[in-house]
Design an enzyme around this catalytic site. Sequence first.
Site, PDB file in Angstrom:
ATOM      1  N   PHE A   1      82.397  77.349  11.771  1.00 34.95           N
ATOM      2  CA  PHE A   1      83.391  76.210  11.163  1.00 34.95           C
ATOM      3  C   PHE A   1      84.273  75.728  12.327  1.00 34.95           C
TER       4      PHE A   1
ATOM      5  N   THR B   1      78.688  68.579   7.530  1.00 30.88           N
ATOM      6  CA  THR B   1      79.340  67.619   6.638  1.00 30.88           C
ATOM      7  C   THR B   1      78.410  66.773   5.986  1.00 30.88           C
ATOM      8  N   ASP B   2      78.801  66.158   4.836  1.00 33.38           N
ATOM      9  CA  ASP B   2      78.026  65.036   4.339  1.00 33.38           C
ATOM     10  C   ASP B   2      78.045  63.815   5.303  1.00 33.38           C
ATOM     11  N   GLU B   3      79.016  63.589   6.128  1.00 32.52           N
ATOM     12  CA  GLU B   3      79.408  62.494   6.807  1.00 32.52           C
ATOM     13  C   GLU B   3      77.868  62.047   7.828  1.00 32.52           C
TER      14      GLU B   3
ATOM     15  N   TYR C   1      82.674  61.324  15.228  1.00 31.97           N
ATOM     16  CA  TYR C   1      82.790  62.579  14.665  1.00 31.97           C
ATOM     17  C   TYR C   1      81.491  62.971  14.060  1.00 31.97           C
TER      18      TYR C   1
ATOM     19  N   SER D   1      78.846  63.489  16.368  1.00 33.91           N
ATOM     20  CA  SER D   1      78.762  64.878  16.902  1.00 33.91           C
ATOM     21  C   SER D   1      78.275  66.064  16.033  1.00 33.91           C
ATOM     22  N   LYS D   2      78.888  65.756  14.695  1.00 32.35           N
ATOM     23  CA  LYS D   2      78.155  67.022  13.722  1.00 32.35           C
ATOM     24  C   LYS D   2      76.641  66.937  13.690  1.00 32.35           C
TER      25      LYS D   2
ATOM     26  N   LEU E   1      93.645  62.755   4.248  1.00 37.19           N
ATOM     27  CA  LEU E   1      94.320  61.648   3.092  1.00 37.19           C
ATOM     28  C   LEU E   1      95.266  62.553   2.191  1.00 37.19           C
TER      29      LEU E   1
ATOM     30  N   PRO F   1     100.106  55.361   3.574  1.00 38.85           N
ATOM     31  CA  PRO F   1      98.984  54.258   4.129  1.00 38.85           C
ATOM     32  C   PRO F   1      97.687  54.394   3.486  1.00 38.85           C
TER      33      PRO F   1
ATOM     34  N   GLY G   1      84.722  50.724  11.510  1.00 43.62           N
ATOM     35  CA  GLY G   1      83.507  51.548  10.917  1.00 43.62           C
ATOM     36  C   GLY G   1      83.597  52.546   9.664  1.00 43.62           C
ATOM     37  N   HIS G   2      84.630  52.158   8.866  1.00 41.25           N
ATOM     38  CA  HIS G   2      84.970  53.090   7.809  1.00 41.25           C
ATOM     39  C   HIS G   2      83.671  53.044   6.645  1.00 41.25           C
TER      40      HIS G   2
HETATM   41  P1  NAD Z   1      90.014  71.856  10.941  1.00 39.50           P
HETATM   42  O1  NAD Z   1      90.259  70.832  11.960  1.00 39.50           O
HETATM   43  O2  NAD Z   1      91.057  72.197  10.113  1.00 39.50           O
HETATM   44  O3  NAD Z   1      90.042  73.403  11.625  1.00 39.50           O
HETATM   45  C1  NAD Z   1      89.073  73.688  12.911  1.00 39.50           C
HETATM   46  C2  NAD Z   1      89.503  74.820  13.496  1.00 39.50           C
HETATM   47  O4  NAD Z   1      88.440  75.085  14.706  1.00 39.50           O
HETATM   48  C3  NAD Z   1      90.884  74.993  14.008  1.00 39.50           C
HETATM   49  O5  NAD Z   1      91.452  76.426  13.614  1.00 39.50           O
HETATM   50  C4  NAD Z   1      90.585  75.079  15.697  1.00 39.50           C
HETATM   51  O6  NAD Z   1      91.706  75.476  16.294  1.00 39.50           O
HETATM   52  C5  NAD Z   1      89.415  75.307  15.758  1.00 39.50           C
HETATM   53  N1  NAD Z   1      88.496  74.981  17.071  1.00 39.50           N
HETATM   54  C6  NAD Z   1      88.403  73.573  17.582  1.00 39.50           C
HETATM   55  N2  NAD Z   1      87.897  73.558  18.445  1.00 39.50           N
HETATM   56  C7  NAD Z   1      87.580  74.801  18.988  1.00 39.50           C
HETATM   57  C8  NAD Z   1      86.680  75.504  19.762  1.00 39.50           C
HETATM   58  N3  NAD Z   1      86.060  74.750  20.844  1.00 39.50           N
HETATM   59  N4  NAD Z   1      86.566  76.658  19.943  1.00 39.50           N
HETATM   60  C9  NAD Z   1      87.050  77.527  18.768  1.00 39.50           C
HETATM   61  N5  NAD Z   1      87.663  76.979  17.816  1.00 39.50           N
HETATM   62  C10 NAD Z   1      88.089  75.756  17.840  1.00 39.50           C
HETATM   63  O7  NAD Z   1      88.529  71.840  10.258  1.00 39.50           O
HETATM   64  P2  NAD Z   1      88.197  72.121   8.637  1.00 39.50           P
HETATM   65  O8  NAD Z   1      88.739  70.812   8.040  1.00 39.50           O
HETATM   66  O9  NAD Z   1      88.597  73.477   8.175  1.00 39.50           O
HETATM   67  O10 NAD Z   1      86.466  71.894   9.019  1.00 39.50           O
HETATM   68  C11 NAD Z   1      85.806  73.326   9.328  1.00 39.50           C
HETATM   69  C12 NAD Z   1      84.516  72.964   9.298  1.00 39.50           C
HETATM   70  O11 NAD Z   1      83.855  72.276   8.368  1.00 39.50           O
HETATM   71  C13 NAD Z   1      84.130  71.955  10.485  1.00 39.50           C
HETATM   72  O12 NAD Z   1      82.992  72.210  10.976  1.00 39.50           O
HETATM   73  C14 NAD Z   1      83.988  70.667   9.791  1.00 39.50           C
HETATM   74  O13 NAD Z   1      83.269  69.698  10.456  1.00 39.50           O
HETATM   75  C15 NAD Z   1      83.437  71.013   8.587  1.00 39.50           C
HETATM   76  N6  NAD Z   1      83.648  70.327   7.220  1.00 39.50           N
HETATM   77  C16 NAD Z   1      85.010  69.918   6.911  1.00 39.50           C
HETATM   78  C17 NAD Z   1      84.959  69.179   5.608  1.00 39.50           C
HETATM   79  C18 NAD Z   1      86.398  68.801   5.376  1.00 39.50           C
HETATM   80  O14 NAD Z   1      86.541  68.191   4.226  1.00 39.50           O
HETATM   81  N7  NAD Z   1      87.642  69.159   5.702  1.00 39.50           N
HETATM   82  C19 NAD Z   1      84.118  68.907   4.939  1.00 39.50           C
HETATM   83  C20 NAD Z   1      82.851  69.140   5.211  1.00 39.50           C
HETATM   84  C21 NAD Z   1      82.557  69.906   6.412  1.00 39.50           C
HETATM   85  O1  DAU Z   2      83.063  64.179   3.923  1.00 39.90           O
HETATM   86  C1  DAU Z   2      83.600  65.217   4.734  1.00 39.90           C
HETATM   87  C2  DAU Z   2      84.668  64.956   5.636  1.00 39.90           C
HETATM   88  O2  DAU Z   2      85.916  64.701   4.930  1.00 39.90           O
HETATM   89  C3  DAU Z   2      84.729  66.101   6.725  1.00 39.90           C
HETATM   90  O3  DAU Z   2      83.376  66.333   7.474  1.00 39.90           O
HETATM   91  C4  DAU Z   2      85.926  65.606   7.845  1.00 39.90           C
HETATM   92  O4  DAU Z   2      85.977  66.681   8.658  1.00 39.90           O
HETATM   93  C5  DAU Z   2      87.068  65.346   6.692  1.00 39.90           C
HETATM   94  O5  DAU Z   2      88.161  65.241   7.791  1.00 39.90           O
HETATM   95  C6  DAU Z   2      86.988  64.428   5.834  1.00 39.90           C
HETATM   96  O6  DAU Z   2      86.571  63.193   6.346  1.00 39.90           O
HETATM   97  P1  DAU Z   2      87.506  62.039   5.881  1.00 39.90           P
HETATM   98  O7  DAU Z   2      87.264  60.701   6.813  1.00 39.90           O
HETATM   99  O8  DAU Z   2      86.676  61.210   4.806  1.00 39.90           O
HETATM  100  O9  DAU Z   2      88.808  62.539   5.438  1.00 39.90           O
HETATM  101  P2  DAU Z   2      90.210  61.883   5.846  1.00 39.90           P
HETATM  102  O10 DAU Z   2      90.970  62.602   4.850  1.00 39.90           O
HETATM  103  O11 DAU Z   2      90.667  61.337   6.863  1.00 39.90           O
HETATM  104  O12 DAU Z   2      90.057  60.287   4.961  1.00 39.90           O
HETATM  105  C7  DAU Z   2      89.373  60.325   3.493  1.00 39.90           C
HETATM  106  C8  DAU Z   2      89.459  58.938   2.895  1.00 39.90           C
HETATM  107  O13 DAU Z   2      90.924  58.247   2.886  1.00 39.90           O
HETATM  108  C9  DAU Z   2      88.783  58.020   4.129  1.00 39.90           C
HETATM  109  O14 DAU Z   2      88.075  56.965   3.090  1.00 39.90           O
HETATM  110  C10 DAU Z   2      89.835  57.396   4.696  1.00 39.90           C
HETATM  111  C11 DAU Z   2      91.156  57.214   3.814  1.00 39.90           C
HETATM  112  N1  DAU Z   2      92.491  57.373   4.441  1.00 39.90           N
HETATM  113  C12 DAU Z   2      92.809  58.426   5.118  1.00 39.90           C
HETATM  114  C13 DAU Z   2      93.941  58.511   5.627  1.00 39.90           C
HETATM  115  C14 DAU Z   2      94.136  59.904   6.677  1.00 39.90           C
HETATM  116  C15 DAU Z   2      93.429  56.601   4.096  1.00 39.90           C
HETATM  117  O15 DAU Z   2      93.096  55.628   3.262  1.00 39.90           O
HETATM  118  N2  DAU Z   2      94.677  56.649   4.520  1.00 39.90           N
HETATM  119  C16 DAU Z   2      94.944  57.650   5.462  1.00 39.90           C
HETATM  120  O16 DAU Z   2      96.005  57.748   5.799  1.00 39.90           O
END
Ligand code: NAD
Ligand code: DAU
Length: 367
Positions: free
Chosen positions: A79, A143-145, A169, A172-173, A209, A224, A303-304
């Site tokens: 993760f 991620t789906d991104e 981001y 890199s994924k 968000l 925002p 680049g949204h």
């Molecule tokens: P998060 O940012 O909440 O947590 C990331 C964790 O990784 C943190 O605990 C951080 O301390 C740890 N970390 C960061 N760099 C590290 C390193 N070099 N070595 C060890 N630990 C490290 O992220 P999340 O939202 O829980 O996402 C977890 C995974 O799921 C990620 O790989 C993300 O790309 C993927 N993902 C997230 C979402 C989402 O909506 N949040 C959706 C799809 C996939």
């Molecule tokens: O799709 C999976 C991804 O979802 C994960 O891989 C990422 O780790 C996770 O952060 C998330 O990415 P998003 O960029 O979609 O999530 P975020 O919550 O930052 O933003 C969701 C949407 O809301 C996006 O279109 C940007 C918008 N947004 C976000 C913030 C923080 C706003 O409009 N206002 C805000 O303040």
Amino acid sequence: MIVVTGGAGFIGGNFVLDWLAGRDEPVINLDKLTYAGNMETLATLRDDPRHIFVKGDIGDSALVGELLVRHQPRAIINFAAESHVDRSISSPEDFIQTNIVGTFRLLEAVRAYWNSLPSPASGRGAGGEGVDQAAFRFLHVSTDEVYGSLAPGEAAFTETHRYEPNSPYSASKAASDHLVRAYHHTYGLPVLTTNCSNNYGPCHFPEKLIPLMIVNALAGKPLPVYGDGMQVRDWLYVKDHCSAIRRVLEAGKSGEVYNVGGWNEKPNIAIVNIVCDLLDELRPRSDGKHYREQISYVKDRPGHDRRYAIDAGKIQRELGWTPAETFETGIRKTVLWYLAHAEWVAHVQSGVYRDWVDAHYAGVTAA
Ligand code: NAD
Ligand code: DAU
């Protein structure tokens, strides 16, 4: 025994808690404790011998190699990542280091460990309860991104959709996904990759968000919304993502990719309105006004991506996985969780937490 990396973060933390709530198999939790990693999330496991926490970096090959040899896990679930798109735009370096270089170093340590395991070809059986090469799995959480942005009406992302990452981001994924794929094809490492849509739920850091909207609304701050608020995301309750990962680990075919999603596309502004309306119901403003009045349209993210949508047909057909929550049930649980955990929010936002991490783990890297 399994190893989880990034298990103090949002999804990894929920995964560790759910894993240990349902089974006794211990977890080694390797996490660097960046700003996004919170031991508070794991507070109920503080004295639980099944949870072995190690503060460290996935890019520290010596540490990872030593952990693997010592604990002989049957699986690793990765993760650990830098996860916030906005941060990747303002400072991409950490994303390259952890998501690409870190995943590469982790894979190298895992490859060495896997090569040391018994295999039918080597004539050494696993014997007893030991792990062998065939049973071992490296599950990479992605991620789906990585698939880029969809036009309105375009079919949802399947596992064969072209890669077209648009942010530092997602690039890199995408690179990490390619490395994982290459280690399977080149070295035969038994890997699984999941590409999931946007998660929401408990313990989500309030920079994303949904938690940001809840926390700002309660603090009387502006909400925002980037650009016109009509960007579409596909939302999945975090516990459903965790159940999908458990299912893929249990039954997924080595080398395969599984998309995970909730068939739940919504424009951002609709999400913000739903959060506001739930707060109106559950914690009305003292001045009798509606939380929607706090919504503020702001400059768009560079680049949204306009739209993401996951086709979760493969994991449903082949592994029988479906989500348990609808968006309506999941978002209500989420808002209720934040209302009940103001202390968690205050703690993760405070410098006091960082000070504690620095003092508590000073000079300590391995358990
Ligand atoms: P998060 O940012 O909440 O947590 C990331 C964790 O990784 C943190 O605990 C951080 O301390 C740890 N970390 C960061 N760099 C590290 C390193 N070099 N070595 C060890 N630990 C490290 O992220 P999340 O939202 O829980 O996402 C977890 C995974 O799921 C990620 O790989 C993300 O790309 C993927 N993902 C997230 C979402 C989402 O909506 N949040 C959706 C799809 C996939
Ligand atoms: O799709 C999976 C991804 O979802 C994960 O891989 C990422 O780790 C996770 O952060 C998330 O990415 P998003 O960029 O979609 O999530 P975020 O919550 O930052 O933003 C969701 C949407 O809301 C996006 O279109 C940007 C918008 N947004 C976000 C913030 C923080 C706003 O409009 N206002 C805000 O303040």
